[in-house]
Scaffold this motif. Structure first.
Motif, PDB file in Angstrom:
ATOM      1  N   ARG A 138      60.099  -5.492  25.169  1.00 32.98           N
ATOM      2  CA  ARG A 138      60.202  -6.370  26.340  1.00 32.98           C
ATOM      3  C   ARG A 138      59.590  -7.741  26.097  1.00 32.98           C
ATOM      4  O   ARG A 138      60.089  -8.748  26.590  1.00 32.98           O
ATOM      5  N   HIS A 143      70.259 -10.326  30.368  1.00 29.13           N
ATOM      6  CA  HIS A 143      69.156 -10.643  31.299  1.00 29.13           C
ATOM      7  C   HIS A 143      69.706 -10.660  32.727  1.00 29.13           C
ATOM      8  O   HIS A 143      69.844 -11.722  33.352  1.00 29.13           O
ATOM      9  N   GLU A 192      68.493 -10.031  35.490  1.00 30.49           N
ATOM     10  CA  GLU A 192      67.607 -10.530  36.545  1.00 30.49           C
ATOM     11  C   GLU A 192      67.821 -12.006  36.846  1.00 30.49           C
ATOM     12  O   GLU A 192      67.431 -12.493  37.921  1.00 30.49           O
ATOM     13  N   PRO A 230      72.497 -11.962  39.569  1.00 32.67           N
ATOM     14  CA  PRO A 230      73.130 -10.692  39.959  1.00 32.67           C
ATOM     15  C   PRO A 230      74.641 -10.757  39.745  1.00 32.67           C
ATOM     16  O   PRO A 230      75.235 -11.838  39.735  1.00 32.67           O
TER      17      PRO A 230
END
Length: 269
Positions: free
Chosen positions: A17, A54, A56, A59
């Motif tokens: 991460r 990614h 996040e 959406p």
């Protein structure tokens, strides 16, 4: 080998991460806009692909709008989302590559010869676009290029490399107007000069010999085999990238790091 420091942290030691988070902040614009875009994907899919990694950032239901915003930001019609790369010119393709680089709101964009494959008139448009985006999005660029005029136009800080090692580092004014490393001086003396009077006054530095192999560089200073200042010390001792002793502590533009045992300022017309 070596380290890559980003905000003081060696990112080559990261994984999982932590590495993924850093990658989001460091994006890239590639050299060749003809091969860096997948011909089987639409422009919309190309620009939205970072969102798959990614999610996040955008959406799923908001991605088309975000892609259209990015197309508009780089000066392309937002309705082009369903077109394919072959339907665009080289300059337009590079704008698509820039839009993809901006998708994740990065802090740093590495630009690998981003305009060298483009016509000169298109180069100016793309460079001007990148300057505008830098101000608009508060970006930092690592701009890799051979074209010295473009480097000076876009850069605040310049590093000159020879055989994979930094030869000289400084502000654009320090490097272009007050070079101290022989290699930098030779490079700048080769820049085409349109003014015939200035061309008459200029002293052209012609380097002898061939560029050594980066896989088997010379001992000591890597530039010594082509340098007119080279002495025995240059073959035995690797010069440090540091402010030359003769300029240390002086308020002069020549007081910037230079990897040369015999660095001295030389006027470049």
């Amino acid at each position: 080998s070596g380290r890559i420091l980003y905000k003081g942290e060696d990112i080559t030691r990261l994984s999982g991460r932590a590495l993924k988070a850093v990658r989001r902040n460091i994006q890239m614009v590639f050299q060749d806009p003809y091969t860096s875009l997948n011909p089987r994907m639409t422009v919309g899919d190309i620009i939205a692909e970072p969102f798959e990694i990614h999610p996040e950032v955008a959406p799923k239901g908001d991605r088309r709008r975000r892609v259209q915003e990015l197309l508009d930001v780089v000066g392309l019609n937002p309705e082009y989302v369903n077109r394919y790369p072959h339907q665009f010119s080289g300059g337009q393709r590079q704008r698509i590559g820039i839009a993809r680089g901006l998708a994740l709101n990065p802090e740093v964009i590495i630009c690998d010869e981003p305009v060298s494959a483009l016509d000169v008139s298109v180069q100016a448009q793309v460079v001007n676009l990148m300057e505008r985006l830098q101000d608009e999005f508060d970006l930092s660029y690592i701009f890799i290029a051979h074209d010295l005029s473009i480097v000076r136009h876009i850069s605040d800080r310049v590093g000159v490399m020879y055989l994979g090692k930094m030869a000289e580092v400084g502000s654009d004014v320090e490097i272009y107007d007050h070079p101290t490393h022989p290699y930098t001086q030779a490079l700048l003396s080769a820049v085409p000069q349109p003014d015939p009077e200035v061309r008459e006054r200029r002293e052209r530095i012609i380097l002898s010999g061939d560029v050594p192999s980066p896989a088997d560089p010379p001992s000591g200073c890597r530039f010594r085999t082509r340098c007119w200042k080279a002495q025995e010390r240059c073959a035995q001792e690797v010069p440090l990238l540091a402010v030359p002793e003769r300029f240390a502590g002086r308020d002069t533009p020549a007081a910037h790091p230079s990897a040369c045992h015999f660095a001295e300022e030389r006027d470049v017309v």
